[in-house]
Design an enzyme around this catalytic site. Structure first.
Site, short mmCIF file in Angstrom:
data_model
loop_
_atom_site.label_atom_id
_atom_site.label_comp_id
_atom_site.label_asym_id
_atom_site.label_seq_id
_atom_site.Cartn_x
_atom_site.Cartn_y
_atom_site.Cartn_z
N SER A 409 0.83 -1.21 0.00
CA SER A 409 0.00 0.00 0.00
C SER A 409 0.86 1.26 0.00
CB SER A 409 -0.90 0.09 1.23
OG SER A 409 -1.09 -1.09 1.86
N HIS A 430 -2.80 -3.39 -6.01
CA HIS A 430 -3.16 -2.94 -4.66
C HIS A 430 -4.64 -3.18 -4.41
CE1 HIS A 430 -3.78 0.49 -1.60
NE2 HIS A 430 -3.49 -0.63 -0.98
N GLU A 442 -5.99 -0.90 -7.40
CA GLU A 442 -5.06 0.00 -8.09
C GLU A 442 -4.01 -0.88 -8.78
OE1 GLU A 442 -4.96 4.15 -5.62
OE2 GLU A 442 -4.17 2.40 -4.59
N ASN A 480 -4.40 6.39 -1.24
CA ASN A 480 -3.83 6.73 0.06
C ASN A 480 -3.15 8.09 0.04
OD1 ASN A 480 -4.75 4.65 1.63
ND2 ASN A 480 -3.04 3.28 1.10
#
Ligand code: 3HC
Length: 653
Positions: A409, A430, A442, A480
């Site tokens: 991540s 991800h 992702e 993120n």
């Protein structure tokens, strides 16, 4: 048999005494202006030719009719309108039967409802998904469906927007019969109807329903509406069908449809619809053949690895799970089997499919079994040395053409790739937890990733039924990174005078299922804490830094699992904790900050701007391909309300 062209997309064949009308408007047979014109011509033809005793309408290709043409929304209206055609079909002197060969959605379902008979082919689907686009059915759906199948059933179907398969359509009375080829049954049916009194859906009385059943169906829909207007409007229109005549109901429905069609909510949801169709399209992959993937290795069968394994098994892949010990492998297998079992219990998976999945699963402590894998995904501890070491080991085991995917991540996958023998076969995948449920993935295009590898990873994510978003390498990728910017802004506001619970309440009123501080507590505060400690040395000393989260962690307030974080959970509920308030006040005092009041509007505006600004930076850096991809990441991974269209869409209004 004569072939007739009624418009560029509507043709006809005369089969003895029946006019067979076919709609051919790829890709989904949407009811564009030329289709509506063609249908009108076809009805004119059938009306004037005495030898024609009935009409059958069907769709060319795999779809019956995908609905109104959404690309026409917002453009000047073109005659004839859909309600006009539908009214004409219902009142037609000769019988009209829908041979529903595939999906009959929205306006397509409304055409079928107005026909005097409906035959479902084995690939048929019936649905009124308008609420998913922020609108209500606008061509009679809310008035005819309850007359045909009853109020509670119509509320469920229209309010949820779900599509029903042939067996359920038959059970509901939405279809009259099923047939492998619907034309085989539609032609004899229309012939038996000729000269007989016709069953016109709009003339039927709404079947009397128990009030309790109507209330239950209504509550179910409204409880999921989360601030959206369309579901409540749909329920209101359907319920009114029980006491309004058809004409009044149709007038109200059309006015509501037009009002909602021009609303921000519908613009946002249409943006999301088209964004999803563009997602995963990557220009540089045009013409590239994806690496073939049939067998997937997954290293690490904890919560994340097991979720990925379930997603792969249920979509037909062979899975080899790898753990460090036989005992851990056995536990991994049990974890995967447990998730499959739960899916069977909740009727999302047939028992036979569970058995099939288990037959395609191996979990082992023998890493050499990964020699059979086309793709290996690592789902081990998020640590650079651990992941790099693993990939180096895999270099000596997997085939030369196998893909290595990291589920990191926050780590830099380029650093991992650079230390492997073949950086060109390394890609990021991800997943979000729980990986068998969350749609977002992702797909990280690393510096050296080969196009065939990226295309293979993308095709894999699509076959899993996921929503893959391709992005470049940056700290936290798209989601993120934006989440960090959003959290930073929220913490600034708290230090400046807002309370965490006010920030959360403002976000929840905007449409997030949970505010950011509650989300942090749910995810646990320790990962971000560890990252902040890692980055402490390289942090810009002049940049504003909020210490409150560090103080919480130091006090053991690591979030929900610890029973305390930004909130207190000792009662089982999220509660404001005076200790946290005191901690925030102390932090303000230490910086001589005089707290000021924030309005909820200012809070939301600043948070949206923080997200959109970070999104703009991601676009400028070439990390995200298109701004709508950013919206999809925030909607599908971070709870951004879909009916607001995402941070980039909302900033563009
Ligand atoms: N109008 C215009 N374009 C449409 C469309 C529509 N109703 N439905 C799909 N498309 C386009 C998509 O944008 C996509 O375009 P692209 O190739 O340029 O990206 C293309 O058709 C193919 O769509 P999908 O990739 O979604 O194809 P699938 O085969 O996976 O799915 C489908 C087909 C199930 C029909 C799906 O496209 C779908 O759910 N469409 C929307 C259905 C819908 O919401 N209908 C209601 C419309 S509103 C209405 O009818 C109002 C009425 O009550 C008056």
């Amino acid at each position: 048999m004569d072939a007739l062209a009624f418009s560029t997309s509507v043709s006809g064949k005369i089969e003895d005494d029946v006019l067979l009308v076919s709609i051919d408007n790829p890709p989904v047979n949407a009811l564009s202006a030329h289709v509506r014109q063609g249908l009108t011509e076809a009805l004119d033809h059938a009306a004037t030719l005495e030898a024609i005793t009935g009409v059958v309408i069907t769709g060319a290709g795999r779809i019956f009719i995908g609905g109104a043409d959404i690309t026409e929304f917002g453009k000047p209206p073109v005659e004839p309108s859909l309600p006009e055609i539908i009214e004409r079909i219902e009142n037609f002197a000769k019988p009209v039967v829908a041979a529903v060969n595939g999906a009959a959605l929205g306006g397509g379902c409304e055409i079928a409802l107005a026909c005097h008979g409906r035959i479902a082919g084995e690939k048929a689907g019936f649905g009124l998904p308008e609420v998913k686009l922020g609108i209500v059915p606008g061509a009679g759906g809310t008035q005819r469906l309850p007359r045909l199948i009853g109020l509670p059933q119509a509320i469920d179907l229209i309010g949820s927007g779900r599509t029903v398969k042939p067996a359920e359509a038959l059970e509901l009375g939405l279809a009259d019969d099923m047939a492998a080829d619907p034309l085989d049954a539609a032609l004899p049916l229309v012939r038996t109807m000729a000269g007989q009194p016709l069953r016109r859906t709009g003339m039927l009385p709404v079947p009397v329903a128990e009030q309790a059943a109507v209330d239950t169906a209504t509550r179910k829909i409204l409880s999921k509406a989360r601030g959206q207007a369309a579901p409540a409007e749909a329920v209101r229109l359907i319920t009114a069908a029980a006491h309004n005549n058809l004409e009044t109901g149709l007038t109200d429905e059309r006015a509501t449809f037009l009002r909602l069609r021009d609303s921000e909510e519908s613009a946002a949801l249409r943006h999301v619809f088209f964004a999803e169709r563009s997602a995963g399209k990557v220009e540089k992959l045009d013409g590239v053949t994806p690496r073939k993937i049939e067998t997937v290795g997954i290293v690490g069968t904890g919560l994340m690895g097991a979720g990925i394994a379930v997603a792969a098994l249920t979509t037909g892949y062979r899975v080899i799970g790898v753990e460090q010990t036989n005992e851990a492998a056995e536990q991994g297998r049990e974890r995967i089997a447990g998730i499959l079992e739960k899916s069977v219990q909740s009727k999302r998976l047939a028992p036979a499919m569970r058995d099939d999945c288990l037959a395609r699963l191996t979990v082992t402590a023998d890493t050499s079994e990964l020699a059979a894998a086309d793709l290996v995904i690592e789902a081990v501890f998020d640590d650079l040395d651990v992941k790099t070491g693993l990939f180096q080991k895999l270099d000596g085991i997997v085939r030369k053409d196998a893909i290595l995917a990291t589920n990191t991540s926050y780590l830099d996958p380029d650093l991992i790739a650079a230390r492997t023998a073949r950086p060109e076969r390394v890609v990021g995948l991800h997943f979000f937890s729980p990986a068998h449920i969350m749609r977002l993935v992702e797909v990280v295009d690393c510096k050296a990733t080969e196009p065939q590898v990226l295309a293979g990873a993308l095709a894999f994510a699509k076959r899993l039924g996921k929503l893959p978003i391709v992005c470049g390498v940056t700290e936290g990728f798209i989601g993120n990174r934006i989440f960090s910017a959003y959290r930073r802004e929220a913490e600034f506001m708290v230090e400046d005078g807002a309370a965490p619970e006010q920030v959360d309440a403002a976000l929840e009123a905007y449409g997030f299922p949970m505010g950011i501080f509650a989300v942090n507590d749910m995810a646990g505060l320790e990962i971000a804490w560890a990252r902040r400690k890692r980055q402490a040395a390289s942090r810009d000393p002049d940049a504003r830094y909020i210490e409150t989260a560090d103080r919480l962690c130091e006090a053991g307030r690591l979030g929900r699992k610890a029973g305390r974080g930004w909130y207190d959970y000792s009662s089982g509920e999220r509660a404001v904790d005076p200790q946290v308030t005191a901690l925030i006040e102390a932090a303000r005092a230490a910086k001589n900050i005089v707290p000021r009041a924030f309005t909820d509007e200012e809070i939301v505006t600043r948070l949206l701007k923080a997200m959109a600004d970070e999104g703009a930076a991601l676009l400028a850096e070439g990390i995200a391909i298109r701004s709508s991809d950013i919206d999809l990441v925030m909607i599908n991974g971070y709870g951004f309300p879909a009916h607001k269209g995402g941070p980039m869409f909302s900033a563009s209004r």
